[in-house]
Structures are given as C-alpha cells and as structure tokens.
Write a protein that holds these residues in place. Structure first.
Motif, short mmCIF file in Angstrom:
data_model
loop_
_atom_site.label_atom_id
_atom_site.label_comp_id
_atom_site.label_asym_id
_atom_site.label_seq_id
_atom_site.Cartn_x
_atom_site.Cartn_y
_atom_site.Cartn_z
N SER A 365 0.75 -1.33 0.02
CA SER A 365 0.21 0.18 -0.05
C SER A 365 0.68 1.42 0.05
CB SER A 365 -0.88 -0.02 1.30
OG SER A 365 -1.81 1.29 1.14
N GLY A 366 0.42 2.09 -0.77
CA GLY A 366 1.31 3.49 -1.00
C GLY A 366 2.37 3.45 -1.91
N GLU A 367 2.77 2.20 -2.41
CA GLU A 367 3.55 2.18 -3.28
C GLU A 367 3.40 2.66 -4.82
OE1 GLU A 367 6.71 -1.31 -2.63
OE2 GLU A 367 4.89 -1.89 -3.54
N THR A 368 4.26 3.15 -5.54
CA THR A 368 4.26 3.81 -6.81
C THR A 368 4.80 2.65 -7.64
OG1 THR A 368 4.29 6.03 -6.23
CG2 THR A 368 4.76 5.40 -8.66
N ILE A 369 3.85 2.15 -8.68
CA ILE A 369 4.23 1.09 -9.73
C ILE A 369 4.16 1.56 -11.03
CG2 ILE A 369 4.02 -1.45 -10.39
CD1 ILE A 369 4.88 -1.04 -7.49
N GLY A 370 5.04 1.45 -11.68
CA GLY A 370 5.13 1.78 -13.32
C GLY A 370 5.05 0.44 -13.90
N VAL A 371 4.52 0.52 -15.12
CA VAL A 371 4.09 -0.70 -16.12
C VAL A 371 4.45 -0.40 -17.30
CG1 VAL A 371 2.32 -2.15 -16.84
CG2 VAL A 371 2.20 -1.30 -14.43
N ILE A 372 5.47 -0.93 -18.04
CA ILE A 372 5.52 -0.68 -19.42
C ILE A 372 5.72 -2.04 -19.92
CG2 ILE A 372 7.38 1.04 -18.97
CD1 ILE A 372 9.59 -0.47 -19.86
N GLY A 373 5.51 -1.97 -21.39
CA GLY A 373 5.36 -3.13 -22.33
C GLY A 373 4.99 -2.83 -23.76
N GLY A 374 5.09 -3.65 -24.35
CA GLY A 374 4.97 -3.48 -26.15
C GLY A 374 3.31 -3.28 -26.20
N THR A 375 2.93 -2.78 -27.18
CA THR A 375 1.57 -2.86 -27.88
C THR A 375 1.10 -4.38 -27.76
OG1 THR A 375 1.87 -1.12 -29.19
CG2 THR A 375 -0.24 -2.50 -29.56
N GLY A 376 -0.09 -4.39 -27.06
CA GLY A 376 -0.69 -5.88 -27.03
C GLY A 376 -0.04 -6.84 -25.87
N SER A 377 0.90 -6.30 -24.83
CA SER A 377 1.39 -6.80 -23.89
C SER A 377 0.45 -7.10 -22.61
CB SER A 377 2.64 -6.05 -23.37
OG SER A 377 2.41 -5.00 -22.96
N ALA A 378 -0.93 -6.66 -22.69
CA ALA A 378 -2.14 -6.85 -21.69
C ALA A 378 -1.74 -5.94 -20.47
CB ALA A 378 -2.24 -8.30 -21.35
N LYS A 379 -1.27 -4.51 -20.60
CA LYS A 379 -0.84 -3.78 -19.58
C LYS A 379 -2.46 -3.19 -19.21
CE LYS A 379 1.43 -0.73 -22.02
NZ LYS A 379 1.47 -1.46 -23.32
N THR A 380 -3.19 -2.69 -20.12
CA THR A 380 -4.78 -2.29 -19.75
C THR A 380 -5.69 -3.36 -19.08
OG1 THR A 380 -4.40 -0.54 -21.39
CG2 THR A 380 -6.70 -1.13 -20.47
N THR A 381 -5.19 -4.54 -19.77
CA THR A 381 -6.16 -5.67 -18.90
C THR A 381 -5.72 -6.06 -17.63
OG1 THR A 381 -6.13 -6.65 -21.49
CG2 THR A 381 -6.56 -8.14 -19.39
N LEU A 382 -4.38 -5.96 -17.35
CA LEU A 382 -3.80 -6.27 -16.27
C LEU A 382 -4.62 -5.35 -15.01
CD1 LEU A 382 -1.64 -7.98 -14.47
CD2 LEU A 382 -0.22 -5.59 -14.71
N VAL A 383 -4.58 -4.09 -15.38
CA VAL A 383 -4.97 -3.06 -14.14
C VAL A 383 -6.57 -3.21 -14.41
CG1 VAL A 383 -3.05 -1.65 -14.40
CG2 VAL A 383 -4.93 -1.15 -15.84
N SER A 384 -7.22 -3.66 -15.38
CA SER A 384 -8.69 -3.58 -15.52
C SER A 384 -9.27 -4.71 -14.60
CB SER A 384 -9.16 -3.92 -16.70
OG SER A 384 -9.06 -2.75 -17.65
N LEU A 385 -8.30 -5.86 -14.12
CA LEU A 385 -8.79 -6.93 -13.21
C LEU A 385 -9.02 -6.22 -11.78
CD1 LEU A 385 -6.42 -9.64 -14.46
CD2 LEU A 385 -8.83 -9.22 -15.00
N ILE A 386 -8.40 -5.12 -11.49
CA ILE A 386 -8.10 -4.77 -9.99
C ILE A 386 -9.48 -4.25 -9.64
CG2 ILE A 386 -7.26 -3.05 -8.41
CD1 ILE A 386 -4.48 -3.10 -10.19
N PRO A 387 -10.30 -3.46 -10.33
CA PRO A 387 -11.60 -3.11 -9.95
C PRO A 387 -12.54 -3.85 -10.57
CG PRO A 387 -10.97 -1.54 -11.67
CD PRO A 387 -9.78 -2.78 -11.40
N ARG A 388 -12.27 -5.34 -11.02
CA ARG A 388 -13.26 -6.14 -11.41
C ARG A 388 -14.24 -5.61 -12.47
NH1 ARG A 388 -17.08 -9.30 -7.80
NH2 ARG A 388 -17.12 -10.76 -9.65
N LEU A 389 -13.30 -5.08 -13.50
CA LEU A 389 -14.10 -4.69 -14.79
C LEU A 389 -14.01 -6.01 -15.60
CD1 LEU A 389 -12.30 -1.26 -15.59
CD2 LEU A 389 -14.40 -1.77 -14.41
N TYR A 390 -13.03 -6.92 -15.45
CA TYR A 390 -13.22 -8.26 -15.74
C TYR A 390 -12.94 -9.14 -14.52
CZ TYR A 390 -12.98 -6.38 -20.56
OH TYR A 390 -13.34 -6.04 -21.60
N ASP A 391 -13.37 -10.25 -14.46
CA ASP A 391 -13.03 -11.34 -13.52
C ASP A 391 -11.60 -12.26 -14.17
OD1 ASP A 391 -14.12 -11.00 -10.99
OD2 ASP A 391 -15.73 -12.00 -11.48
#
Length: 580
Positions: A365-391
């Motif tokens: 808690s309180g950390e700052t996390i950077g996320v990088i990766g190429g197009t299609g590496s599922a960066k947005t998908t990863l963070v969308s799981l946190i608020p359960r936009l997807y299960d």
C-alpha cells in the motif's frame, strides 16, 4: 421473456390505463353495433310510418338516438386512444429505464457481447416498436374480437342463412395471415440487425469526425453510410413487400363478401323474406365483421414486427451480469495493497487462450508502480482486473488483503480511481465533470485537485473558468487538457488505489513531472499504478513491471532493470536516442 410478461412487469403505475382502455373500447363497440339495428328500424318502421301519417316524430327519435350513439362512440374512441397512449408511453418509459439500469450492471464482457451500437438500437428502435404494439394490443385485442362477436350475433339474428358467406371468407383470410407471418418474421429479424450496423456506422463517424475531416475522408464515409442506408432500405422493403399483401387480400375478401350479400340479399328482398332495412344493417354487420378480422390481421402482423424486437429486448433483460457482488460482501477496503497470486486471464474464459499468464506480484500500500510493455502486452487488461472490470480466469487477486470477489462491487470500485487511455468527459461544465469524482466536493477541494493535476491554470484562462461548458465529450478542450481534467476528477475520489493508464501521453514532459510530483506528495498512502510508454514517466517509481506478451518479464527498480532486463534496457536506450 414473453410479451404478456413484459407488459405486466414494466407497466407499473401505468397499468391502470392499459386496463381502462379495453373498457372504453367495449363502450365504443357497443355503440357501433347498435347503430345498424337503429338504422334498420328507421328504414323498416319509422320512414314508412312517416310516409303514411305525415308524422316525423319516430324519424326524429331514431335519428336523434343514432346521433347520440355516434357521439358516444366517438367519445369512447377518443378516451380509448388517450388511455392507450398514456399506458403505452408509460410502459416504454419503464422498459427503457429497466434496460438502461440493466446495462449499468453489465461488465465489459457483457457489453462486448452485444456491442454499443446494438444496445443503442435496442433502447430506441426496438422499444419504439414494442411500444406501438402495446398501443395496438390494448385497443385492438379487445375491440376487434368483441366487435366480431357482437356483429356476428346481430347478423345471425337478422339472416342466419347469409352468414354462411363468412364461412368461406374467414378460412381464406386465416391462411393468408398465417403465410404472411411465416414469411415476414425472418425478414424483420434481418432488418433489425441491419439497423445495428447502421447505428454502428453513425456512432463511429460522429466519434471520429475530426479524424474524418483531417484525412479528407468525408466522401468515403458518405459512401459507406449510403451503403448502410441502402442495405437497411432493401431489407425493410423486402419485409414490407410481404406484409403489404395483407391489405389487398382483405379488401378483395371484403368486397367479394359484400357483393355476395347484395346478390343473395336482393333475391330475398324480391322474394319477400327480407326487408330493405335488414339488408342495410346486415351489410354493415358483415363489414364490421370483416373489418374486425382485418384489424386482427394487423394485430397479428404487429406481433410479427415486434417479435424480433421483443426477443432482442429480452436478451438484454435476461442477460446475466457475469460480475456481481457476493452475499454478505465486504464494504471496506482496508488499504491499497495488491497481490496477484498465479493470476491467469482470458476474455473468453478459455484457459487455453490466455491473455495474461501466471501473474505473480506483491504491491504494498502506498507504493508507486510503473508498468511498461509493448503494444498488446496486456497492460490495460492487467489493471482492469483490479476493480473487477473483468474477472480473473484462475488464481487469486487480493486488494487490501481480501479477494476482490469478496467485495461489494461499488465499494471496491469506489476505492479504485482509473484514468483510462480513452479520456471521457460528459456534457456539462468543468465543475460538474470534476464532481463525478466526489459529488459533494467543495470548490476548494476541486481547485486543489486541479492544481495537483496541472489543470487549474488553463481552466482559469477560460472566460467562465470552472463553469465553462465542455460540450458533448469535452469537445472544447485539447487532448492534454482533457487528460488533466480526468486526472483531477480521479484525485477527488481520494482512492486507495490510483491507476493512470497512459494518462499523461498528451502532455509535455515538464507537466508530466509536475503531476507525478503532486501524486507523490499529496497522496502518499495511495497506491499508484502508472502505465506509460515513456520510461521517464516511471523510472522514479518504487518498482517497475515489465510485461511481455501477457507475462511478467521482470519486476524491479529502474537500476535493477537496467542491469538485468534486456527488454527494459532496449526501450530505455531507444528513447534516449530519440531525445538525443
């Protein structure tokens, strides 16, 4: 969902109008079926009596009664129209509300299943179609059968032998209606799908209107839209060509029946077994019977037209939201810690077709996390799981020490603020948009959030400041300004977790640095996840996650990744060369 169930469920307080309307229709029918008998009495009794005695009192009596009945019939008809309109519009209001509320419960997966354009068509065109059917049903479904029965009874009282004419006409009409319904229904199903495609074309063009103009593609879009319109027109014409046969068939049967009645009735008048008044009334009753059958045929055809719409609306109403709050759900998120424990994810739920594979992360808690990766590496998908936009498909995802599936969805999402790649603003003022983050935020809190997001300065440059109207979708501000407003809106939530999904891509590096500095100093206890294409935006983070094809390629500080991650080092080197 069946049509009667739909009416019962969504009529609500307007149901009384739908019940009273048939009663008014009964009154109208009673008057209409009595008038021909009064006409027969006028012709058979009153007029001959007047010719013999010179008195016109009976003529005036029957005439006056007929006028009163006509006026009563008109009044009942007007009342029925009012009640049916009131009830049908109220029903469609409740149905639209239910559909909209249902859509609000959908996860991204549910929405992807239908498509946005299809949902728009269902909430507009399909609801209008069903509304028209309801209006027709509450009037015709009672009026036509009662008219048919009462007129038939009256006709049988006058001349039972002539009613046999209907025994020939009715089976022909029933066969024709059944055939039309069978052939037309598939055509209307196709037509509604074409409407979906048309709405999709309109939506896409309006959203991307600036791109269309920038690339001078107006002619191409016009041709594409014209093709969609022609497609809808062709399918609609194909369906209507079948339905239009109902009118000519009905007209032919009606005229043939009247000719037969006149021929046979004329012979009976000559033979002295039937009076002129009775023939006049009998023709009216035969016409009413056939008109009732015609109205019933239109009613059946209305069902054909609306069956496709009812099925499409039922699909939305019966759709099960795949992400729901559990019983006795947790409503408090303790902190912003996040743990991915062997998380796998597939959009189709297929473990053989994973988008994210065996993700293991432990974020304090309180950390700052950077996320990088190429197009299609599922960066947005990863963070969308946190608020359960997807299960997640398998594994465990913990937020605040609890599995995200144990939380009340609203409570969880209220503690996770997201600034997505596609920044969305709504019609209204800047202040109204910012209060999406906290509807009770004070002016001082709004100003502080905008200062942190480097938005206060440009907002105050507008003549109306925070009361500036943004227009639909925020058309009055630039891409960078829109991003900063969305960040300020997220800051007002005061969340446990803040996710910035490439949220500073449209701002300059100096502004980007100011925003990151504000996040560090003003939100020290909030976990911040920053997805970025520029390494400069994440290199000061506590840890940086490198994603590659949906897998964790590495996780560490900037210095650690420079030493051991080839992917990270290549991105950094290429960007430094670009700067040089």
């Amino acid at each position: 969902m069946k049509f009667p169930q739909m009416i019962k469920k969504y009529s609500g307080k307007y149901g009384k109008y739908l019940i009273l309307c048939p009663i008014a229709m009964i009154g109208e029918v009673a008057m209409e079926t009595t008038i021909p008998m009064m006409t027969a009495n006028l012709i058979n009794e009153a007029i001959p009596h007047s010719q013999q005695t010179g008195e016109i009192s009976q003529v005036l009596l029957y005439g006056g009664l007929m006028v009163l009945m006509a006026l009563a019939s008109m009044a009942f008809g007007m009342l029925g129209s009012y009640l049916s309109s009131k009830g049908a519009y109220g029903f469609s209001r409740n149905l639209r509300q239910a559909l909209f509320e249902k859509v609000q419960t959908f996860s991204f997966k549910n929405i992807d299943h239908f498509s946005t354009a299809s949902l728009v068509t269902r909430l507009t065109t399909d609801v209008n179609q069903v509304q028209g059917t309801v209006m027709m049903v509450v009037r015709m479904a009672v009026r036509s059968p009662i008219m048919l029965i009462m007129a038939l009874v009256m006709a049988l009282r006058l001349q039972p032998a002539l009613v046999v004419i209907l025994a020939v006409a009715i089976p022909i009409l029933a066969f024709a209606i059944g055939l039309i319904m069978k052939l037309a229904f598939p055509k209307f199903q196709i037509m509604m799908k074409k409407y979906d495609a048309l709405n999709s074309s309109v939506q896409e063009n309006l959203i991307a209107i600036r791109v269309v103009k920038a690339f001078v593609r107006a002619k191409h879009e016009k041709e594409k839209f014209e093709a969609s319109v022609d497609d809808v027109t062709a399918t609609q014409r194909a369906a209507e060509k079948i339905v239009l046969w109902n009118g000519p068939i009905m007209t032919i049967l009606m005229n043939a029946s009247i000719v037969a009645v006149l021929f046979l009735g004329g012979q009976r008048i000559v033979g002295g077994t039937m009076s002129t008044g009775d023939l006049s009334a009998f023709i009216t009753y035969i016409t009413q019977i056939l008109m009732s059958l015609m109205m019933l045929s239109f009613l059946f055809l209305g069902f054909v037209l609306s069956r496709a719409s009812i099925a499409r609306l039922s699909e939305v109403l019966d759709e099960k939201a795949d992400i729901v709050s559990p019983d006795q759900a947790a409503t408090q998120v303790k902190d912003g810690s996040i743990v991915f424990d062997h998380v796998n994810f597939s959009y189709q739920g297929d473990p053989k077709n994973l988008v994210l594979t065996d993700i293991n992360l432990n974020i304090k808690s309180g950390e700052t996390i950077g996320v990088i990766g190429g197009t299609g590496s599922a960066k947005t998908t990863l963070v969308s799981l946190i608020p359960r936009l997807y299960d997640i498909t398998s594994g465990r995802l913990l937020v605040g020490g609890r599995d995200v599936r144990e939380y009340d969805i609203h409570a969880l999402r209220d503690q996770v603020a997201m600034v997505l790649q596609k920044n969305v603003l709504f019609s209204g003022t800047i202040k109204e948009n910012l209060r999406w983050g906290d509807e009770h935020a004070t002016d001082e809190e709004i100003t502080a959030a905008c200062q942190a997001a480097a938005a206060d300065e440009f907002i105050r440059s507008f003549p109306d400041g925070y009361e500036t109207d943004l227009g639909q979708g925020g058309v009055n501000v630039s891409g960078g300004q829109k991003q900063r407003l969305c960040i300020a809106r997220a800051l007002l939530k005061k969340p446990r977790i803040m996710i910035l999904d490439d949220a500073t891509s449209a701002v300059d590096t100096a502004t980007d640095a100011r925003i990151r500095q504000a996040l560090r100093t003003q939100m020290p206890e909030t976990t911040k996840i920053i997805i970025a294409q520029r390494i400069a935006s994440v290199m000061e983070a506590d840890h940086i996650l490198v994603l590659d094809e949906g897998k964790v390629a590495d996780f560490g500080t900037h210095d650690e990744l420079m030493n051991r991650s080839e992917i990270y080092r290549e991105v950094y080197t290429s960007q430094q060369k670009g700067v040089a």
